[in-house]
Design a protein around this motif. Structure first.
Motif, short mmCIF file in Angstrom:
data_model
loop_
_atom_site.label_atom_id
_atom_site.label_comp_id
_atom_site.label_asym_id
_atom_site.label_seq_id
_atom_site.Cartn_x
_atom_site.Cartn_y
_atom_site.Cartn_z
N LYS A 74 0.83 -1.21 0.00
CA LYS A 74 0.00 0.00 0.00
C LYS A 74 0.87 1.26 0.00
N THR A 75 1.96 1.23 0.77
CA THR A 75 2.86 2.38 0.83
C THR A 75 3.54 2.62 -0.51
N ARG A 88 1.01 3.97 -3.03
CA ARG A 88 0.68 5.37 -2.71
C ARG A 88 1.82 6.31 -3.11
N ASP A 89 3.06 5.90 -2.84
CA ASP A 89 4.21 6.76 -3.15
C ASP A 89 4.42 6.90 -4.65
N LYS A 126 2.14 6.68 -6.94
CA LYS A 126 1.04 7.50 -7.44
C LYS A 126 1.30 8.98 -7.17
#
Length: 435
Positions: A27-28, A31-32, A34
């Protein structure tokens, strides 16, 4: 290899969707990527692959593709070209065409089929390099007519020359020109959301490790995916006339993939079960990937003893394996009873690697029991369909009242009035102003 009666074997294998730590890490990363684009992509590539790249060195050059041919045997180039021909011929039979049907009232109904515009394919490069996965990902997309195919594969751990040359040659033979040396969850995120260097895609296909699988699940919805692939699986259904040497070799052909791969024999013969178990033990000592295969056999391998071939088929359908080999007398008489299997191999000479590499059908196949409801990758994975409706005046006048009845039953007056105004204009009904 443990031998168990069917009543003592758990036929429901748990689906592994990663640990909480793995899920949070993915997930991290997503997210990064993106949020930061290339900067995060380069950072995670250095962190996880120990390879320092720049935005200018992410993409594999045409010169590198040509140079890769100098590092592979001519026999490999010939073999990959022959396999590509077989795979292409198989998938050509899957092509669909748009269609239209003229109704007697002048209406035309139909379906318009178009290829996706841009597809991303992921080719693993962790425990081993898989040039065959290049062909299995790319060729059905090409047959479907996808104009833009981009490939992601890990860079290795020795800088920008780390991609296995066999993967690059396979890509060149398949006609892929846009290739990036990026792997893991960061590659999936870059395909889904794009970066300054990499344009986003419409769909992501291809197998990978747990981080790749979790990343595909995370980005699904922003893009389409083929599946969330789990470890490889094989089930062999065999009677006492089968060759235990063949069966043991085929079980180990999947066990060597991954410590979590599953290799299962289903047989009605206790004597045959014991012969295969002994043969697996013997062949394991000769296998280069002995440590991986042993872990797989110990933790996820089994020989299930059933009362009959018919009961064995029931077990197979409950397992819904990725690969099923039927080493039984007259296998064609049983194949219609197999309801759940990704790929079915019939007879002693249809060893699973025949399908993995050369026969033609795709080797990207549903795992974790998902063959109950899903299929191998094919041309349909790379097309989209639009329904087409041309309704004539005659058809609307005939069916308008029925359409309004259905709309009002659902409480959607605006839907009904969209039909009603047309009927009113044609003098068929007085308009309803809600009074």
């Amino acid at each position: 290899m443990k031998i168990v009666p069917v009543e003592k074997f758990n036929l429901q294998r748990e689906v592994d969707y990663g640990t909480p730590e793995q899920n949070e890490a993915v997930k991290t990363i997503v997210r990064d990527i993106k949020a930061e684009g290339d900067a995060a992509l380069l950072r995670y590539t250095e962190q996880h692959d120990r390879t320092r790249l720049t935005a200018d060195t992410l993409r594999v050059t045409a010169e590198e593709l040509q140079e890769a041919y100098q590092h592979v045997e001519p026999s490999f180039v010939k073999a990959i070209a022959a396999a590509a021909n077989n795979i292409r011929a198989f998938h050509m039979r899957e092509k669909r065409n748009s269609w239209m049907d003229l109704q007697s009232d002048g209406s035309i109904l139909g379906q318009i089929i178009r290829p996706l515009k841009r597809v991303g394919v992921y080719v693993p490069g962790g425990k081993a390099a898989y040039p065959s996965s290049v062909l299995m990902n790319v060729i059905p997309a090409q047959v479907a007519g996808v104009p833009e195919i981009v490939m992601m594969t890990p860079p290795g751990t020795n800088g920008q020359e780390g991609i296995d040359p066999h993967i690059l040659v396979a890509a060149a033979e398949a006609g892929v020109h846009e290739i990036y040396r990026v792997g893991g969850a960061q590659a999936i995120a870059a395909l889904a959301y794009g970066t300054e260097t990499i344009a986003p895609v419409d769909k992501i296909c291809g197998p990978g490790n747990i981080y790749v699988a979790l990343a595909k699940r995370e980005v699904y919805g922003a893009v389409d995916i083929d599946s969330i692939a789990g470890p490889s699986e094989i089930v062999v259904l065999a009677d006492e006339k089968a060759n235990p040497v063949y069966v043991a070799a085929d079980l180990l052909s999947q066990a060597e993939h991954d410590e979590m791969a599953s290799a299962i024999l289903v047989t009605p013969s206790q004597a045959f079960a014991e012969a295969v178990a002994a043969e697996v033990t013997r062949q394991l000592t000769l296998l280069p990937r002995q440590k991986i295969a042993t872990s797989s056999i110990v933790n996820y391998g089994a020989i299930i003893v059933v009362e009959s071939i018919e009961e064995g088929i029931s077990v197979v359908n409950r397992l819904a394996p990725e690969h099923l080999e039927m080493m039984v007398e007259d296998p064609m008489s049983y194949v219609s009873k197999i309801e759940n299997a990704g790929a079915i191999f019939l007879g002693p000479y249809s060893s699973e690697p025949v399908g993995d590499y050369f026969a033609g059908p795709n080797h990207i196949i549903p795992t974790n029991g998902t063959a109950r409801f899903s299929s191998p990758v094919d041309v349909d994975d790379f097309i989209k369909k639009s329904s087409m409706i041309y309704y004539s005046k005659e058809a609307l006048l005939e069916n308008g009242a029925t359409i309004m009845e259905l709309a009002r039953h659902e409480g959607l007056e605006g839907h009904a009035r969209a039909i009603e105004v047309r009927l009113q204009q044609e003098g068929k009904v007085e308009i309803n102003n809600g009074q």
